[in-house]
Design an enzyme around this catalytic site. Structure first.
Site, PDB file in Angstrom:
ATOM      1  N   ASP A  13       0.810  -1.227   0.000  1.00 16.85           N
ATOM      2  CA  ASP A  13       0.000   0.000   0.000  1.00 16.85           C
ATOM      3  C   ASP A  13       0.838   1.270   0.000  1.00 16.85           C
ATOM      4  O   ASP A  13       0.435   2.296   0.546  1.00 16.85           O
ATOM      5  CB  ASP A  13      -0.961   0.018   1.212  1.00 16.85           C
ATOM      6  CG  ASP A  13      -1.860  -1.204   1.234  1.00 16.85           C
ATOM      7  OD1 ASP A  13      -2.191  -1.698   0.138  1.00 16.85           O
ATOM      8  OD2 ASP A  13      -2.212  -1.668   2.327  1.00 16.85           O
ATOM      9  N   LYS A  16       1.732   2.140  -5.126  1.00 16.94           N
ATOM     10  CA  LYS A  16       2.259   1.582  -6.384  1.00 16.94           C
ATOM     11  C   LYS A  16       1.325   1.873  -7.557  1.00 16.94           C
ATOM     12  O   LYS A  16       1.761   2.264  -8.640  1.00 16.94           O
ATOM     13  CB  LYS A  16       2.461   0.060  -6.244  1.00 16.94           C
ATOM     14  CG  LYS A  16       3.443  -0.326  -5.166  1.00 16.94           C
ATOM     15  CD  LYS A  16       3.506  -1.827  -4.953  1.00 16.94           C
ATOM     16  CE  LYS A  16       2.273  -2.439  -4.337  1.00 16.94           C
ATOM     17  NZ  LYS A  16       2.011  -2.024  -2.933  1.00 16.94           N
ATOM     18  N   GLY A  40      -4.608  -4.292  -3.784  1.00 18.57           N
ATOM     19  CA  GLY A  40      -5.612  -3.253  -4.056  1.00 18.57           C
ATOM     20  C   GLY A  40      -4.831  -2.018  -4.454  1.00 18.57           C
ATOM     21  O   GLY A  40      -4.185  -1.413  -3.616  1.00 18.57           O
ATOM     22  N   HIS A  41      -4.823  -1.695  -5.719  1.00 21.74           N
ATOM     23  CA  HIS A  41      -4.016  -0.584  -6.233  1.00 21.74           C
ATOM     24  C   HIS A  41      -4.938   0.556  -6.655  1.00 21.74           C
ATOM     25  O   HIS A  41      -5.770   0.392  -7.548  1.00 21.74           O
ATOM     26  CB  HIS A  41      -3.137  -1.054  -7.400  1.00 21.74           C
ATOM     27  CG  HIS A  41      -2.094  -2.054  -6.973  1.00 21.74           C
ATOM     28  ND1 HIS A  41      -1.194  -2.621  -7.831  1.00 21.74           N
ATOM     29  CD2 HIS A  41      -1.816  -2.573  -5.743  1.00 21.74           C
ATOM     30  CE1 HIS A  41      -0.401  -3.441  -7.157  1.00 21.74           C
ATOM     31  NE2 HIS A  41      -0.776  -3.441  -5.902  1.00 21.74           N
ATOM     32  N   GLN A 222       1.937  -6.056  -3.199  1.00 15.10           N
ATOM     33  CA  GLN A 222       2.369  -6.153  -1.796  1.00 15.10           C
ATOM     34  C   GLN A 222       3.665  -5.328  -1.631  1.00 15.10           C
ATOM     35  O   GLN A 222       3.835  -4.346  -2.317  1.00 15.10           O
ATOM     36  CB  GLN A 222       2.570  -7.619  -1.374  1.00 15.10           C
ATOM     37  CG  GLN A 222       1.285  -8.407  -1.241  1.00 15.10           C
ATOM     38  CD  GLN A 222       0.718  -8.890  -2.564  1.00 15.10           C
ATOM     39  OE1 GLN A 222       1.391  -9.569  -3.307  1.00 15.10           O
ATOM     40  NE2 GLN A 222      -0.524  -8.564  -2.858  1.00 15.10           N
TER      41      GLN A 222
HETATM   42  P1  GDP Z   1      -0.844   0.334  -3.531  1.00  8.05           P
HETATM   43  O1  GDP Z   1      -1.415  -0.945  -3.054  1.00  8.05           O
HETATM   44  O2  GDP Z   1       0.635   0.419  -3.297  1.00  8.05           O
HETATM   45  O3  GDP Z   1      -1.203   0.664  -4.942  1.00  8.05           O
HETATM   46  O4  GDP Z   1      -1.486   1.475  -2.594  1.00  8.05           O
HETATM   47  P2  GDP Z   1      -3.031   1.589  -2.161  1.00  8.05           P
HETATM   48  O5  GDP Z   1      -3.813   2.052  -3.304  1.00  8.05           O
HETATM   49  O6  GDP Z   1      -3.484   0.336  -1.478  1.00  8.05           O
HETATM   50  O7  GDP Z   1      -2.929   2.654  -1.006  1.00  8.05           O
HETATM   51  C1  GDP Z   1      -2.405   3.920  -1.216  1.00  8.05           C
HETATM   52  C2  GDP Z   1      -3.486   4.950  -0.846  1.00  8.05           C
HETATM   53  O8  GDP Z   1      -2.892   6.224  -0.744  1.00  8.05           O
HETATM   54  C3  GDP Z   1      -4.547   5.094  -1.930  1.00  8.05           C
HETATM   55  O9  GDP Z   1      -5.758   5.462  -1.326  1.00  8.05           O
HETATM   56  C4  GDP Z   1      -4.021   6.234  -2.788  1.00  8.05           C
HETATM   57  O10 GDP Z   1      -5.037   6.932  -3.475  1.00  8.05           O
HETATM   58  C5  GDP Z   1      -3.383   7.098  -1.750  1.00  8.05           C
HETATM   59  N1  GDP Z   1      -2.200   7.855  -2.178  1.00  8.05           N
HETATM   60  C6  GDP Z   1      -1.228   7.515  -3.051  1.00  8.05           C
HETATM   61  N2  GDP Z   1      -0.262   8.467  -3.073  1.00  8.05           N
HETATM   62  C7  GDP Z   1      -0.644   9.418  -2.201  1.00  8.05           C
HETATM   63  C8  GDP Z   1      -0.060  10.639  -1.749  1.00  8.05           C
HETATM   64  O11 GDP Z   1       1.026  11.035  -2.144  1.00  8.05           O
HETATM   65  N3  GDP Z   1      -0.749  11.357  -0.811  1.00  8.05           N
HETATM   66  C9  GDP Z   1      -1.964  10.938  -0.311  1.00  8.05           C
HETATM   67  N4  GDP Z   1      -2.571  11.714   0.585  1.00  8.05           N
HETATM   68  N5  GDP Z   1      -2.536   9.809  -0.715  1.00  8.05           N
HETATM   69  C10 GDP Z   1      -1.877   9.039  -1.627  1.00  8.05           C
HETATM   70  P1  IMO Z   2      -0.963  -4.199  -2.240  1.00  5.20           P
HETATM   71  O1  IMO Z   2      -0.503  -4.743  -3.560  1.00  5.20           O
HETATM   72  C1  IMO Z   2      -1.001  -4.644   2.104  1.00  5.20           C
HETATM   73  C2  IMO Z   2      -1.074  -8.735   3.688  1.00  5.20           C
HETATM   74  C3  IMO Z   2      -2.331  -9.192   4.383  1.00  5.20           C
HETATM   75  C4  IMO Z   2      -1.728 -10.186   5.365  1.00  5.20           C
HETATM   76  C5  IMO Z   2      -0.608 -10.831   4.569  1.00  5.20           C
HETATM   77  C6  IMO Z   2      -0.974 -12.146   3.897  1.00  5.20           C
HETATM   78  O2  IMO Z   2      -2.260  -3.500  -2.288  1.00  5.20           O
HETATM   79  O3  IMO Z   2       0.134  -3.421  -1.577  1.00  5.20           O
HETATM   80  P2  IMO Z   2      -2.517 -12.847   1.831  1.00  5.20           P
HETATM   81  O4  IMO Z   2      -3.937 -12.529   1.518  1.00  5.20           O
HETATM   82  O5  IMO Z   2      -1.547 -12.377   0.807  1.00  5.20           O
HETATM   83  O6  IMO Z   2      -2.298 -14.271   2.197  1.00  5.20           O
HETATM   84  O7  IMO Z   2      -2.200 -12.007   3.194  1.00  5.20           O
HETATM   85  O8  IMO Z   2      -0.257  -9.872   3.565  1.00  5.20           O
HETATM   86  N1  IMO Z   2      -1.291  -8.204   2.309  1.00  5.20           N
HETATM   87  C7  IMO Z   2      -1.221  -6.915   1.990  1.00  5.20           C
HETATM   88  N2  IMO Z   2      -1.036  -5.824   2.757  1.00  5.20           N
HETATM   89  N3  IMO Z   2      -1.114  -4.517   0.761  1.00  5.20           N
HETATM   90  C8  IMO Z   2      -1.272  -5.606  -0.025  1.00  5.20           C
HETATM   91  O9  IMO Z   2      -1.266  -5.528  -1.366  1.00  5.20           O
HETATM   92  C9  IMO Z   2      -1.380  -6.867   0.585  1.00  5.20           C
HETATM   93  N4  IMO Z   2      -1.570  -8.125   0.123  1.00  5.20           N
HETATM   94  C10 IMO Z   2      -1.498  -8.933   1.188  1.00  5.20           C
HETATM   95  O10 IMO Z   2      -2.976  -8.143   5.045  1.00  5.20           O
HETATM   96  O11 IMO Z   2      -1.148  -9.510   6.452  1.00  5.20           O
HETATM   97 MG    MG Z   3      -2.941  -1.634  -1.782  1.00  4.80          MG
END
Ligand code: GDP
Ligand code: IMO
Ligand code: MG
Length: 421
Positions: A13, A16, A40-41, A222
């Site tokens: 998270d 990416k 979840g991207h 991840q």
């Molecule tokens: P990913 O899994 O690495 O793609 O990241 P996620 O989407 O799960 O979580 C990142 C969260 O932070 C999302 O809600 C994005 O919209 C948000 N986000 C990404 N970059 C920034 C930033 O620079 N500032 C803020 N405030 N939010 C951001």
């Molecule tokens: P993105 O790509 C954050 C965590 C789960 C759990 C562990 C194992 O959005 O960054 P799994 O379902 O893979 O067997 O869970 O890994 N986890 C993540 N945490 N971002 C993710 O993906 C994750 N994918 C799995 O919360 O602790």
């Molecule tokens: Mg994510």
């Protein structure tokens, strides 16, 4: 032309999805190489927010092809739902998506096994996303998985039944109630619909693209600290999230890897169980979670929050061979008077600058402090508009990490991205 890799350096998270979307105009192919719908991207532009679980984050730029590589595990139902959703916003996924024949399939019973195993672990549960990731990779490594390419085999249904029977026998060992019909519903329809898409051998596909001079970006899911081999085991996911995973998950050689873009948040988060040395509790943690809207993009769970951890970050830079750093969510720290960064750990009186084997031990993180910038960064669009305290902080980080920070993200929107070079 080498393949560039973009991946997370923390516990996932890191942002990416956002950065892949920003980079995509410079690439012809964007390819996911591991993980599955546990990811979840999030991508935001023009006031709309999109969350992708299986489809590469390059899908919003019309000229790129998107590949789900052979290292990914695919839940056909989740993929279908994601495609339908994109359809409603006018994205023609059919013409742009390629799916690796070698990618393993997540079966409904894999999801049940994930849930049953977590329930049995009780307090020691991994906190998995319950998408069936662990059991699917177990079958893959155990050489009994079903792959996308198997769908066209005349005995696919028999193979499915065999796997289902094997899984049901395992489920009988758990004290776990389930309704297989409910989870199986729609599975075969989704399998049928997968046939409409172009299946490829990801190794040949990528090499043909490279041969034609196309630029390829590999998108990690991840983060490094969740890697099956090098993360905070056993509280990890079941795939190689590190740069080496791009080689095994796409079919490219190590020497074909070009730039490695490592993404980290200006602080740390973790969702699910497991050690987190710099975690903040109580009000401080709560405030950071609220400021960063730290709730899971896949499960909605509140993310645990803490200070930036340079011990873990240096490890991640080393193991991935990071060439460029990208710091996201700097704006979330706008409210802080003081910013803390962990430089080393104390463990039983001993100083650790390198990540120790045992992260679950009573680690005492040691911090240095920096003055906050107390400025709204979300409106900043150019490097030279950044306040001095953050510039000083970035310079210090670059020296400490011996790697340049080439992009800074100051908000979730595409536009809120600053080039730092
Ligand atoms: P990913 O899994 O690495 O793609 O990241 P996620 O989407 O799960 O979580 C990142 C969260 O932070 C999302 O809600 C994005 O919209 C948000 N986000 C990404 N970059 C920034 C930033 O620079 N500032 C803020 N405030 N939010 C951001
Ligand atoms: P993105 O790509 C954050 C965590 C789960 C759990 C562990 C194992 O959005 O960054 P799994 O379902 O893979 O067997 O869970 O890994 N986890 C993540 N945490 N971002 C993710 O993906 C994750 N994918 C799995 O919360 O602790
Ligand atoms: Mg994510």
């Amino acid at each position: 032309m080498p393949v560039d890799v973009l991946l997370g350096l923390q516990w996932g998270d890191e942002g990416k999805g956002k950065i892949v979307d920003v980079f995509t105009p410079q690439y012809d192919v964007v390819a996911r190489f591991q993980g599955g719908p546990n990811a979840g991207h999030t991508i935001e532009f023009k006031g709309n927010k999109h969350v992708l679980h299986l489809i590469p984050s390059g899908i919003f730029h019309g000229n790129s092809l998107c590949l789900i590589g052979s290292g990914v595990v695919i839940d056909p139902l989740i993929l279908l739902r994601e495609i339908e959703k994109l359809d409603t916003v006018g994205i023609d996924v059919l013409s742009r998506l390629r799916i690796a024949r070698r990618a393993n399939l997540i079966l409904p019973t894999h999801r049940l096994l994930d849930a049953a195993s977590e329930a049995r672990k009780g307090e020691n549960k991994i906190g998995s996303t319950l998408k069936g990731i662990g059991p699917t990779y177990q079958d893959k490594i155990g050489r009994s998985g079903l792959r996308v390419g198997d769908i066209n085999l005349p005995d696919f249904k028999e193979r499915y039944k065999e796997a289902k029977a094997r899984h049901c026998a395992l489920l009988n060992n758990y004290d776990y109630n389930y309704n297989l019909e409910a989870v199986e519903e729609g599975f075969f329809e989704a399998i049928e619909s997968l046939k409409r898409f172009k299946w490829v051998d990801s190794c040949h596909f990528i090499h043909r693209a490279l041969g034609m001079g196309m630029k390829v970006l590999a998108e990690g899911a991840q983060g490094t600290m969740l890697d099956i081999d090098f993360g905070s085991y056993p509280y990890v996911t079941s795939s190689n999230t590190v740069a080496a995973g791009a080689c095994t998950g796409l079919g490219i050689a190590p020497r074909e890897v070009g730039n490695v873009y490592g993404i980290f948040k200006a602080y740390c988060t973790r969702v699910g169980s497991g050690p987190f040395p710099t975690e903040l509790f109580g009000e401080e943690g709560e405030r950071l979670r609220e400021a960063g809207h730290e709730f899971g993009a896949t499960t909605g769970r509140p993310r645990r929050c803490g200070w930036l951890d340079l011990v873990a970050l240096k490890f991640a830079i080393r193991i991935n061979g990071v060439t460029d750093l990208i710091m996201t969510k700097a704006d979330v720290l706008d409210y802080m008077d003081t910013i803390k960064v962990c430089t080393h750990y104390l463990l039983e009186g001993e100083e650790h600058k390198e990540l120790p084997y045992e992260l679950d031990a009573p680690i005492k993180p040691q911090f240095v402090e920096f003055p906050g910038w107390k400025t709204d960064l979300t409106e900043v669009r150019k490097r030279d508009q950044l306040p001095k305290p953050i510039m000083d902080y970035i310079k210090w980080l670059e020296e400490e990490l011996a790697t340049p920070i080439t992009f800074l993200s100051v908000g979730p929107d595409r536009e809120q991205t600053l080039e730092m070079t």
